[in-house]
Design a protein around this motif. Structure first.
Motif, mmCIF file in Angstrom:
data_model
loop_
_atom_site.group_PDB
_atom_site.id
_atom_site.type_symbol
_atom_site.label_atom_id
_atom_site.label_comp_id
_atom_site.label_asym_id
_atom_site.label_seq_id
_atom_site.Cartn_x
_atom_site.Cartn_y
_atom_site.Cartn_z
ATOM 1 N N LYS A 10 -111.883 105.377 -31.869
ATOM 2 C CA LYS A 10 -113.203 105.931 -32.226
ATOM 3 C C LYS A 10 -113.057 107.080 -33.213
ATOM 4 O O LYS A 10 -113.799 107.173 -34.201
ATOM 5 C CB LYS A 10 -113.935 106.421 -30.977
ATOM 6 C CG LYS A 10 -114.535 105.340 -30.138
ATOM 7 C CD LYS A 10 -115.274 105.962 -28.954
ATOM 8 C CE LYS A 10 -115.858 104.932 -28.029
ATOM 9 N NZ LYS A 10 -116.536 105.555 -26.883
ATOM 10 N N GLU A 11 -112.110 107.961 -32.968
ATOM 11 C CA GLU A 11 -111.898 109.111 -33.852
ATOM 12 C C GLU A 11 -111.443 108.671 -35.238
ATOM 13 O O GLU A 11 -111.880 109.220 -36.248
ATOM 14 C CB GLU A 11 -110.890 110.084 -33.237
ATOM 15 C CG GLU A 11 -111.401 110.825 -32.020
ATOM 16 C CD GLU A 11 -112.654 111.640 -32.299
ATOM 17 O OE1 GLU A 11 -112.719 112.309 -33.360
ATOM 18 O OE2 GLU A 11 -113.571 111.608 -31.464
ATOM 19 N N ARG A 12 -110.569 107.676 -35.296
ATOM 20 C CA ARG A 12 -110.105 107.168 -36.599
ATOM 21 C C ARG A 12 -111.249 106.545 -37.378
ATOM 22 O O ARG A 12 -111.409 106.786 -38.573
ATOM 23 C CB ARG A 12 -108.996 106.137 -36.400
ATOM 24 C CG ARG A 12 -107.673 106.730 -36.047
ATOM 25 C CD ARG A 12 -106.622 105.661 -35.956
ATOM 26 N NE ARG A 12 -105.351 106.207 -35.518
ATOM 27 C CZ ARG A 12 -104.287 105.482 -35.254
ATOM 28 N NH1 ARG A 12 -104.329 104.169 -35.394
ATOM 29 N NH2 ARG A 12 -103.173 106.054 -34.865
ATOM 30 N N VAL A 13 -112.059 105.733 -36.686
ATOM 31 C CA VAL A 13 -113.209 105.087 -37.340
ATOM 32 C C VAL A 13 -114.183 106.152 -37.832
ATOM 33 O O VAL A 13 -114.691 106.083 -38.953
ATOM 34 C CB VAL A 13 -113.895 104.089 -36.380
ATOM 35 C CG1 VAL A 13 -115.229 103.624 -36.943
ATOM 36 C CG2 VAL A 13 -112.985 102.908 -36.095
ATOM 37 N N LYS A 14 -114.425 107.145 -36.981
ATOM 38 C CA LYS A 14 -115.334 108.225 -37.348
ATOM 39 C C LYS A 14 -114.818 108.971 -38.584
ATOM 40 O O LYS A 14 -115.575 109.272 -39.510
ATOM 41 C CB LYS A 14 -115.478 109.202 -36.181
ATOM 42 C CG LYS A 14 -116.611 110.190 -36.342
ATOM 43 C CD LYS A 14 -116.651 111.236 -35.240
ATOM 44 C CE LYS A 14 -116.923 110.650 -33.888
ATOM 45 N NZ LYS A 14 -117.072 111.693 -32.851
ATOM 46 N N ALA A 15 -113.522 109.241 -38.617
ATOM 47 C CA ALA A 15 -112.928 109.950 -39.751
ATOM 48 C C ALA A 15 -113.013 109.116 -41.029
ATOM 49 O O ALA A 15 -113.322 109.640 -42.109
ATOM 50 C CB ALA A 15 -111.477 110.301 -39.444
ATOM 51 N N GLU A 16 -112.758 107.807 -40.917
ATOM 52 C CA GLU A 16 -112.848 106.926 -42.083
ATOM 53 C C GLU A 16 -114.275 106.849 -42.608
ATOM 54 O O GLU A 16 -114.513 106.920 -43.820
ATOM 55 C CB GLU A 16 -112.342 105.525 -41.732
ATOM 56 C CG GLU A 16 -110.849 105.438 -41.572
ATOM 57 C CD GLU A 16 -110.391 104.054 -41.135
ATOM 58 O OE1 GLU A 16 -111.176 103.079 -41.273
ATOM 59 O OE2 GLU A 16 -109.258 103.949 -40.649
ATOM 60 N N LEU A 17 -115.234 106.709 -41.699
ATOM 61 C CA LEU A 17 -116.645 106.660 -42.113
ATOM 62 C C LEU A 17 -117.067 107.953 -42.783
ATOM 63 O O LEU A 17 -117.772 107.946 -43.791
ATOM 64 C CB LEU A 17 -117.542 106.367 -40.908
ATOM 65 C CG LEU A 17 -117.536 104.941 -40.389
ATOM 66 C CD1 LEU A 17 -118.342 104.841 -39.101
ATOM 67 C CD2 LEU A 17 -118.079 103.978 -41.435
ATOM 68 N N LYS A 18 -116.626 109.063 -42.214
ATOM 69 C CA LYS A 18 -116.960 110.364 -42.777
ATOM 70 C C LYS A 18 -116.403 110.492 -44.194
ATOM 71 O O LYS A 18 -117.097 110.958 -45.106
ATOM 72 C CB LYS A 18 -116.398 111.461 -41.881
ATOM 73 C CG LYS A 18 -116.848 112.841 -42.231
ATOM 74 C CD LYS A 18 -116.327 113.841 -41.205
ATOM 75 C CE LYS A 18 -116.779 115.238 -41.518
ATOM 76 N NZ LYS A 18 -116.287 116.205 -40.534
ATOM 77 N N ALA A 19 -115.159 110.049 -44.396
ATOM 78 C CA ALA A 19 -114.541 110.115 -45.724
ATOM 79 C C ALA A 19 -115.272 109.227 -46.723
ATOM 80 O O ALA A 19 -115.513 109.628 -47.869
ATOM 81 C CB ALA A 19 -113.072 109.722 -45.632
ATOM 82 N N GLU A 20 -115.642 108.016 -46.281
ATOM 83 C CA GLU A 20 -116.377 107.105 -47.159
ATOM 84 C C GLU A 20 -117.738 107.671 -47.537
ATOM 85 O O GLU A 20 -118.146 107.623 -48.698
ATOM 86 C CB GLU A 20 -116.546 105.744 -46.485
ATOM 87 C CG GLU A 20 -115.283 104.922 -46.408
ATOM 88 C CD GLU A 20 -115.480 103.630 -45.640
ATOM 89 O OE1 GLU A 20 -116.647 103.208 -45.429
ATOM 90 O OE2 GLU A 20 -114.458 103.031 -45.247
ATOM 91 N N LEU A 21 -118.454 108.201 -46.559
ATOM 92 C CA LEU A 21 -119.772 108.788 -46.836
ATOM 93 C C LEU A 21 -119.669 109.981 -47.770
ATOM 94 O O LEU A 21 -120.494 110.153 -48.669
ATOM 95 C CB LEU A 21 -120.453 109.190 -45.528
ATOM 96 C CG LEU A 21 -120.946 108.038 -44.656
ATOM 97 C CD1 LEU A 21 -121.438 108.572 -43.312
ATOM 98 C CD2 LEU A 21 -122.048 107.267 -45.364
#
Length: 85
Positions: A10-21
């Motif tokens: 969950k944390e990795r996905v959240k970090a990736e989404l945050k970077a993409e956004l």
């Protein structure tokens, strides 16, 4: 699955989404700034043309050179700025 592993995913996905956004937002802001810059350039050209038209009109009306009208305008603006500040 282990709860720890699920949280890590969950944390990795959240970090990736945050970077993409963040990257998308940065790109959108860059495009908007370029658009606004172009609009500002056009507006400055328009205002400059209107001012020059008035200068030409005034120069013809009083039969004086355009540079004299520009100079007197600059002096008036300079004095106004001095009085205000």
């Amino acid at each position: 699955m282990d709860e720890k592993l699920i949280e890590e995913i969950k944390e990795r996905v959240k970090a990736e989404l945050k970077a993409e956004l963040k990257a998308e937002l940065k790109e959108e802001l860059k495009e908007e700034m370029l658009r606004l810059k172009e609009e500002l350039k056009e507006e400055i050209k328009t205002v400059g043309s209107k001012i020059n038209d008035k200068v030409e009109e005034t120069a013809a009306k009083y039969q004086i050179p355009k540079w004299a009208v520009w100079l007197s305008g600059a002096v008036v603006i300079g004095l106004a700025i001095k009085l205000i500040f």
